[in-house]
Motif scaffolding. Sequence first.
Motif, PDB file in Angstrom:
ATOM      1  N   LEU A   1       8.673  -1.588 -16.059  1.00  0.00           N
ATOM      2  CA  LEU A   1       9.611  -1.925 -14.997  1.00  0.00           C
ATOM      3  C   LEU A   1      10.292  -0.705 -14.382  1.00  0.00           C
ATOM      4  CD1 LEU A   1      11.272  -5.158 -16.426  1.00  0.00           C
ATOM      5  CD2 LEU A   1       9.580  -4.970 -14.612  1.00  0.00           C
ATOM      6  N   LEU A   2      10.615   0.304 -15.202  1.00  0.00           N
ATOM      7  CA  LEU A   2      11.316   1.471 -14.676  1.00  0.00           C
ATOM      8  C   LEU A   2      10.457   2.217 -13.659  1.00  0.00           C
ATOM      9  CD1 LEU A   2      13.967   2.988 -14.873  1.00  0.00           C
ATOM     10  CD2 LEU A   2      12.953   4.428 -16.651  1.00  0.00           C
ATOM     11  N   ALA A   3       9.212   2.509 -14.057  1.00  0.00           N
ATOM     12  CA  ALA A   3       8.307   3.227 -13.156  1.00  0.00           C
ATOM     13  C   ALA A   3       7.970   2.379 -11.928  1.00  0.00           C
ATOM     14  CB  ALA A   3       7.026   3.615 -13.890  1.00  0.00           C
TER      15      ALA A   3
ATOM     16  N   GLY B   1       9.734  -0.036 -10.657  1.00  0.00           N
ATOM     17  CA  GLY B   1      10.918  -0.166  -9.819  1.00  0.00           C
ATOM     18  C   GLY B   1      11.098   1.035  -8.906  1.00  0.00           C
ATOM     19  N   TRP B   2      10.818   2.245  -9.443  1.00  0.00           N
ATOM     20  CA  TRP B   2      10.896   3.453  -8.619  1.00  0.00           C
ATOM     21  C   TRP B   2       9.857   3.414  -7.501  1.00  0.00           C
ATOM     22  CZ3 TRP B   2      11.653   7.529  -5.851  1.00  0.00           C
ATOM     23  CH2 TRP B   2      10.627   8.444  -5.594  1.00  0.00           C
ATOM     24  N   LEU B   3       8.650   3.010  -7.830  1.00  0.00           N
ATOM     25  CA  LEU B   3       7.592   2.942  -6.819  1.00  0.00           C
ATOM     26  C   LEU B   3       7.953   1.934  -5.722  1.00  0.00           C
ATOM     27  CD1 LEU B   3       4.434   2.985  -9.137  1.00  0.00           C
ATOM     28  CD2 LEU B   3       5.459   4.907  -7.905  1.00  0.00           C
ATOM     29  N   SER B   4       8.522   0.796  -6.124  1.00  0.00           N
ATOM     30  CA  SER B   4       8.921  -0.223  -5.153  1.00  0.00           C
ATOM     31  C   SER B   4      10.034   0.287  -4.249  1.00  0.00           C
ATOM     32  CB  SER B   4       9.374  -1.494  -5.886  1.00  0.00           C
ATOM     33  OG  SER B   4       8.326  -2.029  -6.673  1.00  0.00           O
ATOM     34  N   ALA B   5      11.012   0.980  -4.843  1.00  0.00           N
ATOM     35  CA  ALA B   5      12.122   1.525  -4.051  1.00  0.00           C
ATOM     36  C   ALA B   5      11.624   2.574  -3.067  1.00  0.00           C
ATOM     37  CB  ALA B   5      13.171   2.125  -4.982  1.00  0.00           C
ATOM     38  N   ALA B   6      10.706   3.416  -3.515  1.00  0.00           N
ATOM     39  CA  ALA B   6      10.144   4.433  -2.626  1.00  0.00           C
ATOM     40  C   ALA B   6       9.430   3.770  -1.453  1.00  0.00           C
ATOM     41  CB  ALA B   6       9.184   5.334  -3.402  1.00  0.00           C
ATOM     42  N   LYS B   7       8.685   2.705  -1.729  1.00  0.00           N
ATOM     43  CA  LYS B   7       7.933   2.035  -0.663  1.00  0.00           C
ATOM     44  C   LYS B   7       8.857   1.318   0.314  1.00  0.00           C
ATOM     45  CE  LYS B   7       4.633   0.841   1.754  1.00  0.00           C
ATOM     46  NZ  LYS B   7       5.624   0.840   2.821  1.00  0.00           N
ATOM     47  N   LEU B   8       9.838   0.598  -0.196  1.00  0.00           N
ATOM     48  CA  LEU B   8      10.668  -0.257   0.647  1.00  0.00           C
ATOM     49  C   LEU B   8      11.806   0.485   1.342  1.00  0.00           C
ATOM     50  CD1 LEU B   8      10.961  -3.405  -1.652  1.00  0.00           C
ATOM     51  CD2 LEU B   8       9.407  -3.069   0.271  1.00  0.00           C
ATOM     52  N   VAL B   9      12.242   1.615   0.763  1.00  0.00           N
ATOM     53  CA  VAL B   9      13.393   2.327   1.313  1.00  0.00           C
ATOM     54  C   VAL B   9      13.017   3.721   1.816  1.00  0.00           C
ATOM     55  CG1 VAL B   9      15.714   3.199   0.848  1.00  0.00           C
ATOM     56  CG2 VAL B   9      14.954   1.059  -0.217  1.00  0.00           C
TER      57      VAL B   9
ATOM     58  N   VAL C   1      -7.070   3.240 -13.394  1.00  0.00           N
ATOM     59  CA  VAL C   1      -5.896   4.115 -13.392  1.00  0.00           C
ATOM     60  C   VAL C   1      -4.636   3.309 -13.077  1.00  0.00           C
ATOM     61  CG1 VAL C   1      -4.772   6.063 -12.245  1.00  0.00           C
ATOM     62  CG2 VAL C   1      -7.226   6.135 -12.680  1.00  0.00           C
ATOM     63  N   ALA C   2      -3.684   3.274 -14.008  1.00  0.00           N
ATOM     64  CA  ALA C   2      -2.329   2.734 -13.788  1.00  0.00           C
ATOM     65  C   ALA C   2      -2.331   1.311 -13.236  1.00  0.00           C
ATOM     66  CB  ALA C   2      -1.549   3.667 -12.851  1.00  0.00           C
ATOM     67  N   GLN C   3      -3.259   0.466 -13.728  1.00  0.00           N
ATOM     68  CA  GLN C   3      -3.342  -0.883 -13.173  1.00  0.00           C
ATOM     69  C   GLN C   3      -2.050  -1.681 -13.354  1.00  0.00           C
ATOM     70  OE1 GLN C   3      -5.680   0.554 -15.317  1.00  0.00           O
ATOM     71  NE2 GLN C   3      -7.540  -0.683 -15.289  1.00  0.00           N
ATOM     72  N   GLN C   4      -1.463  -1.636 -14.562  1.00  0.00           N
ATOM     73  CA  GLN C   4      -0.269  -2.428 -14.825  1.00  0.00           C
ATOM     74  C   GLN C   4       0.911  -1.987 -13.967  1.00  0.00           C
ATOM     75  OE1 GLN C   4      -0.117  -5.205 -17.277  1.00  0.00           O
ATOM     76  NE2 GLN C   4       1.474  -5.488 -15.738  1.00  0.00           N
ATOM     77  N   ARG C   5       1.049  -0.669 -13.832  1.00  0.00           N
ATOM     78  CA  ARG C   5       2.136  -0.110 -13.033  1.00  0.00           C
ATOM     79  C   ARG C   5       2.013  -0.541 -11.566  1.00  0.00           C
ATOM     80  NH1 ARG C   5       1.543   5.753 -14.012  1.00  0.00           N
ATOM     81  NH2 ARG C   5       0.683   4.808 -15.878  1.00  0.00           N
TER      82      ARG C   5
ATOM     83  N   ALA D   1       4.416  -3.075  -9.405  1.00  0.00           N
ATOM     84  CA  ALA D   1       5.035  -2.567  -8.177  1.00  0.00           C
ATOM     85  C   ALA D   1       4.754  -3.508  -7.005  1.00  0.00           C
ATOM     86  CB  ALA D   1       4.523  -1.167  -7.866  1.00  0.00           C
ATOM     87  N   ILE D   2       3.554  -4.071  -6.943  1.00  0.00           N
ATOM     88  CA  ILE D   2       3.224  -5.039  -5.893  1.00  0.00           C
ATOM     89  C   ILE D   2       4.098  -6.278  -6.038  1.00  0.00           C
ATOM     90  CG2 ILE D   2       1.429  -6.602  -5.046  1.00  0.00           C
ATOM     91  CD1 ILE D   2      -0.624  -4.428  -5.791  1.00  0.00           C
TER      92      ILE D   2
END
Length: 308
Positions: free
Chosen positions: A222-224, A226-234, A278-282, A286-287
């Motif tokens: 969730l931490l990683a 969440g950062w990816l989602s914030a970067a995308k949306l903001v 590569v990083a499927q769960q992350r 994030a999606i």
Amino acid sequence: MLAIFLKTLPFFGLIGLGWLAARTRFFPEAGAVWLTKFVFFFALSAMLFRFAANLDLAALFDLRFVLAYLIGSSLVWVIGMAAALWRKLPLPEAAMEAQCCMTGNTGFLGVPMLVVLLGERAAGPVLMVLTIDMLVFSTLITLIIHASRSGGLRLATLRPILMGIVGNPMILSMVAGLLWSQFHLPMPGPLDEFLSILGAAATPGALFAIGASLAGRKAARLLASGWLSAAKLVLHPAAVGIAAILLAVEPFAAGVMVAAAALPVAGNVYILAQYFGVAQQRVSTAILISTAASIVTVPLVMLLIGQA
């Protein structure tokens, strides 16, 4: 804000309906796969061809627009890559996280939603964003992962990448439509009606398919994520918005660009993550997070840019 939220709510309602149908198993997993194929190869392609066939290529291409989106998106990509490397992630994982930070769901969510909300005038800028994402950034991550695993780029590496670009129905339909427009070919009434009917299925079909695909995703890392989602949306819409201001992009096109950048992480990033292992769960989380959060963030961004 409430008025804008209510305008976008039906689109997210269709996503929620797809999620509920798949979550309750009323709509089977195989059904979601085939619905996605129908939208991708037929309905969305018909919509994109029809839009492109009515566009003037010379008027569509705006160097300032392209540079603003490229500069803003590249900056976010570099930030995502730097943050991942700072956490000592391997290069392929870092590149996949960078991709999450700036690749929005323009095809399945952006084209249907933004054109309906902002009018057909928005089709040109949206198609330009979609083209840059597919031709530049999807190619970039593929090259990076291939190079990191094989010790460098080889001619054999480039062939499947080029074939993937050439065989992408969204690219083919846009190119075919632009050629149709460029040669000033007439659009027969029955053909236009056929494309209109088939393309109309893209909006509900794509949104329902997005929701159905989210039903099987579980939140983790969730931490990683969440950062990816914030970067995308903001971060992404802010970066392209600042670049558009600095380069004096025409206001309406700049607004469409920012709205497109505010879309959640694209499903095709997960396809790449799954393909390369590569990083499927992350990416999957994030999606999920970014799509859920975009119910609030997309109307907010559209309010800030004054485009709704």
